[in-house]
Scaffold this motif. Structure first.
Motif, PDB file in Angstrom:
ATOM      1  N   ASP A   6      -7.982  -7.792   1.256  1.00 42.36           N
ATOM      2  CA  ASP A   6      -6.696  -7.937   0.574  1.00 42.36           C
ATOM      3  C   ASP A   6      -5.791  -8.774   1.460  1.00 42.36           C
ATOM      4  N   ASN A  28      -1.993 -11.564  -3.691  1.00 40.64           N
ATOM      5  CA  ASN A  28      -0.875 -11.304  -4.613  1.00 40.64           C
ATOM      6  C   ASN A  28       0.299 -12.156  -4.134  1.00 40.64           C
ATOM      7  N   PHE A 130      -3.194   1.219  -7.458  1.00 39.58           N
ATOM      8  CA  PHE A 130      -2.572   1.086  -6.127  1.00 39.58           C
ATOM      9  C   PHE A 130      -2.439   2.475  -5.490  1.00 39.58           C
ATOM     10  N   SER A 165      -4.192  -1.287  -2.492  1.00 39.03           N
ATOM     11  CA  SER A 165      -3.118  -0.675  -1.698  1.00 39.03           C
ATOM     12  C   SER A 165      -3.713   0.369  -0.750  1.00 39.03           C
ATOM     13  N   ARG A 167      -4.571   2.039   2.657  1.00 38.17           N
ATOM     14  CA  ARG A 167      -3.795   2.162   3.894  1.00 38.17           C
ATOM     15  C   ARG A 167      -4.625   2.636   5.090  1.00 38.17           C
TER      16      ARG A 167
HETATM   17  O1  G3P Z   1      -3.134  -6.533  -3.544  1.00 38.13           O
HETATM   18  C1  G3P Z   1      -2.566  -5.432  -4.124  1.00 38.13           C
HETATM   19  C2  G3P Z   1      -2.387  -4.233  -3.226  1.00 38.13           C
HETATM   20  O2  G3P Z   1      -3.521  -4.023  -2.460  1.00 38.13           O
HETATM   21  C3  G3P Z   1      -1.100  -4.216  -2.464  1.00 38.13           C
HETATM   22  O3  G3P Z   1      -1.086  -3.292  -1.418  1.00 38.13           O
HETATM   23  O4  G3P Z   1      -0.117  -2.466   0.693  1.00 38.13           O
HETATM   24  O5  G3P Z   1       1.267  -3.930  -0.803  1.00 38.13           O
HETATM   25  O6  G3P Z   1       0.743  -1.587  -1.442  1.00 38.13           O
HETATM   26  P1  G3P Z   1       0.289  -2.794  -0.720  1.00 38.13           P
END
Ligand code: G3P
Length: 217
Positions: A6, A28, A130, A165, A167
């Motif tokens: 990502d 993104n 997410f 998303s 972590r």
């Molecule tokens: O690419 C989408 C997602 O993985 C974004 O992650 O860390 O911005 O919540 P985050």
């Protein structure tokens, strides 16, 4: 489970590829902005040169016609581009049109299982729940992935679930236990996946013992 990275950072993508953990890439608008890029297209093409796996590039237009035009432009950049569209009613409308034309869509910003159901019915190739952002507000991100997996199994829906998303390594572990198709992982978390204090301690002990044997010779 496939590992996507990502990021829009080429060094990170190359490193993940060198380690053998690169089945695809998700970007993104925030990740693109972080790179300070003036030319998003050039970066998407450069990423597609590194991997033949799916590379998600996100549409920023919000009106259906403009979304469609932008999506088609992104899809024309390389054969492995997957168009990322937000889970809005207009996003779903455009997803349906693109999927009928054979353009793969990753429906993003999914925070409920019902949204994932709608995305599947619209013809999404991928859905991105997410998990970290749900955990951040005290909700259960991985519980959402379980629910989506159950619904998709119930009806043999096609979309691949991208756990997004992410972590921590715990998110990756739970994604694998649930049987999610893909985790899209930031480079910082990929770097943590192999680490275990006992592995490090054990290696140090082996090397110290080996050095003692060498000294005796
Ligand atoms: O690419 C989408 C997602 O993985 C974004 O992650 O860390 O911005 O919540 P985050």
């Amino acid at each position: 489970m496939k590992f996507f990275i990502d990021t829009a950072n080429l060094d990170e993508i190359k490193k993940a590829a060198d380690y053998g953990f690169l089945d695809g890439v998700t970007t993104n608008p925030t990740l693109i902005a972080k790179e300070g890029l003036s030319d998003q297209d050039a970066r998407i093409k450069a990423i597609c040169d590194i991997t033949h796996g799916p590379v998600s590039a996100e549409v920023v237009a919000t009106e259906p016609e403009a979304m469609l035009a932008e999506a088609k432009h992104l899809a024309s950049l390389a054969a492995n581009v997957v168009v990322k569209l937000p889970l809005t009613m207009d996003g779903l409308k455009v997803t349906r049109i693109l999927s009928k034309e054979g353009i793969r869509v990753n429906v993003t910003l999914i925070f409920s299982a019902i949204q994932a159901l709608l995305a599947a019915k619209a013809g999404a190739a991928f859905v991105s729940p997410f998990v970290g952002r749900l955990d951040d507000i005290g909700s259960d991100g991985m519980g959402l992935v379980e629910d989506i997996q159950t619904i998709y199994n119930n009806y043999a829906f096609d979309p691949e679930i991208i756990v997004a998303s992410v972590r921590s390594p715990q998110h990756v572990l739970r994604a694998a236990l649930i049987g999610a198709d893909i985790s899209t992982i930031p480079f910082s978390v990929i770097s943590q996946l192999a680490a275990h204090p006992l592995t490090q301690k054990g290696l140090e002990a082996f090397l110290a013992d080996h050095a003692k044997v060498k000294e005796k010779k």
